[in-house]
Design an enzyme around this catalytic site. Structure first.
Site, PDB file in Angstrom:
ATOM      1  N   ARG A   1     163.042  56.674  36.606  1.00  0.00           N
ATOM      2  CA  ARG A   1     162.907  56.169  35.234  1.00  0.00           C
ATOM      3  C   ARG A   1     163.863  55.021  34.946  1.00  0.00           C
ATOM      4  O   ARG A   1     163.538  54.096  34.211  1.00  0.00           O
ATOM      5  CB  ARG A   1     163.136  57.321  34.252  1.00  0.00           C
ATOM      6  CG  ARG A   1     162.087  58.433  34.329  1.00  0.00           C
ATOM      7  CD  ARG A   1     162.441  59.587  33.402  1.00  0.00           C
ATOM      8  NE  ARG A   1     161.486  60.689  33.482  1.00  0.00           N
ATOM      9  CZ  ARG A   1     161.603  61.716  34.319  1.00  0.00           C
ATOM     10  NH1 ARG A   1     162.631  61.768  35.161  1.00  0.00           N
ATOM     11  NH2 ARG A   1     160.706  62.677  34.322  1.00  0.00           N
TER      12      ARG A   1
ATOM     13  N   PRO B   1     163.294  54.623  30.182  1.00  0.00           N
ATOM     14  CA  PRO B   1     164.176  55.798  30.184  1.00  0.00           C
ATOM     15  C   PRO B   1     164.553  56.171  28.750  1.00  0.00           C
ATOM     16  O   PRO B   1     165.243  55.404  28.065  1.00  0.00           O
ATOM     17  CB  PRO B   1     165.397  55.350  30.994  1.00  0.00           C
ATOM     18  CG  PRO B   1     165.403  53.855  30.856  1.00  0.00           C
ATOM     19  CD  PRO B   1     163.976  53.417  30.707  1.00  0.00           C
ATOM     20  N   VAL B   2     164.076  57.321  28.302  1.00  0.00           N
ATOM     21  CA  VAL B   2     164.038  57.631  26.873  1.00  0.00           C
ATOM     22  C   VAL B   2     165.414  57.681  26.215  1.00  0.00           C
ATOM     23  O   VAL B   2     165.569  57.292  25.049  1.00  0.00           O
ATOM     24  CB  VAL B   2     163.254  58.938  26.617  1.00  0.00           C
ATOM     25  CG1 VAL B   2     163.992  60.159  27.148  1.00  0.00           C
ATOM     26  CG2 VAL B   2     162.950  59.094  25.130  1.00  0.00           C
TER      27      VAL B   2
ATOM     28  N   SER C   1     160.686  72.740  27.752  1.00  0.00           N
ATOM     29  CA  SER C   1     159.400  73.433  27.785  1.00  0.00           C
ATOM     30  C   SER C   1     159.012  73.800  29.209  1.00  0.00           C
ATOM     31  O   SER C   1     158.496  74.898  29.475  1.00  0.00           O
ATOM     32  CB  SER C   1     158.328  72.537  27.159  1.00  0.00           C
ATOM     33  OG  SER C   1     157.051  73.123  27.270  1.00  0.00           O
ATOM     34  N   ARG C   2     159.260  72.881  30.138  1.00  0.00           N
ATOM     35  CA  ARG C   2     158.948  73.158  31.543  1.00  0.00           C
ATOM     36  C   ARG C   2     159.797  74.304  32.075  1.00  0.00           C
ATOM     37  O   ARG C   2     159.318  75.159  32.833  1.00  0.00           O
ATOM     38  CB  ARG C   2     159.165  71.891  32.371  1.00  0.00           C
ATOM     39  CG  ARG C   2     158.132  70.802  32.081  1.00  0.00           C
ATOM     40  CD  ARG C   2     158.545  69.432  32.578  1.00  0.00           C
ATOM     41  NE  ARG C   2     157.493  68.441  32.341  1.00  0.00           N
ATOM     42  CZ  ARG C   2     157.657  67.139  32.388  1.00  0.00           C
ATOM     43  NH1 ARG C   2     158.868  66.634  32.678  1.00  0.00           N
ATOM     44  NH2 ARG C   2     156.659  66.316  32.146  1.00  0.00           N
TER      45      ARG C   2
ATOM     46  N   HIS D   1     167.118  62.783  30.313  1.00  0.00           N
ATOM     47  CA  HIS D   1     165.755  63.118  30.717  1.00  0.00           C
ATOM     48  C   HIS D   1     165.511  62.328  31.999  1.00  0.00           C
ATOM     49  O   HIS D   1     164.949  61.241  32.003  1.00  0.00           O
ATOM     50  CB  HIS D   1     164.753  62.716  29.634  1.00  0.00           C
ATOM     51  CG  HIS D   1     163.324  62.853  30.087  1.00  0.00           C
ATOM     52  ND1 HIS D   1     162.795  64.053  30.511  1.00  0.00           N
ATOM     53  CD2 HIS D   1     162.318  61.933  30.193  1.00  0.00           C
ATOM     54  CE1 HIS D   1     161.533  63.870  30.851  1.00  0.00           C
ATOM     55  NE2 HIS D   1     161.219  62.591  30.676  1.00  0.00           N
TER      56      HIS D   1
END
Length: 324
Positions: free
Chosen positions: A91, A124-125, A153-154, A178
């Site tokens: 990312r 890349p967030v 969540s994963r 992330h």
């Protein structure tokens, strides 16, 4: 009394943006969605296709194509437009292109007079979220990144398979970037309220096959596993964006792991990383500062250092909104 319409603009009409819109329509999260794309025709096509869902849902969501100028009086702007890594990249490798795209998006939106909340999902967030914050000059609570919401969540999904339970019965977080340096805070993971470390200690034979390091690795690599097989991840992250948006529009005060600007929390300053936060109508009401153990603190600091190093050198001046 006329109710105020809840209005959202989604910048990016690709797989993530359209999946987010689809999720919001089916959950009746907002009253109006504006699709904004690189080309108007693409945004219009997505809006038309999505509008054909309305007959099959409980409520009516108006959805149409628009421009940055239409963002002036929306409540939330969601940024999904970005660059996908090429084979062999991660990312962070798309940062230069992402930075340019972010500037092209954020500047005209601020100039439109937008005074709502930004939610970013482009990678890349963590860095894109911090870029939006710096470019806008907004207070930090009004800029939210999806961060480790999808990784969390994963993690819950992986653990639900191991323990044969609903993932919503698992509580815990993936934290930090992330990306490659994220980690699972195992000291805060619980199954039905019981710490997972206690469960493993009390039932060593029953769960001797469970390798926490392997679960953490699978959590981190889940996105890449999907990406390498079909070229994108969009349903999960689209739902994560919708989840955060709903918490904002409905003033839910829900705790979600998001990318947030740190200002002393976890001993970190001027860096954006994934941490649990209370999300309400103002954006981030408060960051939840977990008491991490020594190893987790080291991992979190390392992750923040990596984000900070990659952020360095990006020249970002706040935009002056017209008439504000």
């Amino acid at each position: 009394m006329k109710r105020k319409r809840r209005r959202v603009a989604i910048v990016g009409s690709g797989m993530v943006g359209s999946s987010c819109a689809y999720s919001m329509i089916n959950q009746s999260i907002c009253d109006e969605i504006i699709m904004i794309g690189r080309t108007y025709d693409r945004a219009l096509a997505q809006a038309l296709d999505l509008s054909h869902c309305i007959d099959f849902t409980h409520t009516r969501t108006s959805i149409y194509a628009g421009t940055y100028a239409d963002c002036a009086d929306v409540d939330v702007v969601i940024i999904t437009a970005g660059v996908n890594p090429k084979p062999g990249q991660n990312r962070m490798d798309v940062l230069a292109e992402a930075a340019e795209i972010t500037k092209q998006i954020v500047i005209p939106i601020v100039e439109s007079g937008f005074e709502g909340i930004f939610i970013t999902a482009a990678n890349p967030v963590d860095i894109v979220t911090q870029m939006v914050w710096k470019l806008t000059g907004f207070p930090r609570h009004r800029v939210i990144g999806t961060g480790t919401s999808i990784d969390t969540s994963r993690l819950k999904t992986l653990l639900s398979d191991v323990f044969s339970i609903d993932p919503r019965s698992v509580s815990g977080y993936a934290l930090g970037e992330h990306g490659e340096s994220q980690f699972v805070a195992w000291s805060h993971v619980t199954i039905g309220g019981k710490p997972i470390l206690d469960i493993l200690a009390q039932h060593p034979e029953r769960f001797k096959h469970l390798d926490l390091d392997d679960i953490a690795r699978k959590t981190k690599d889940a996105g890449w596993e999907i990406f390498t097989r079909k070229g994108s991840t969009h349903f999960g992250i689209g739902s994560a964006i919708a989840h955060i948006t709903r918490a904002v529009l409905n003033d839910e005060h829900k705790i979600i792991a998001v990318s947030a600007i740190l200002d002393g929390e976890y001993g970190q300053y001027d860096v954006c990383a994934g941490v649990p936060a209370i999300i309400n109508s103002e954006g981030i009401q408060e960051l939840v500062e977990l008491k991490l153990n020594e190893e987790e603190t080291k991992l979190f600091n390392n992750s923040c250092d990596l984000i900070r190093r990659n952020m360095a050198g990006l020249a970002l001046e706040p935009v002056q909104a017209q008439g504000v």
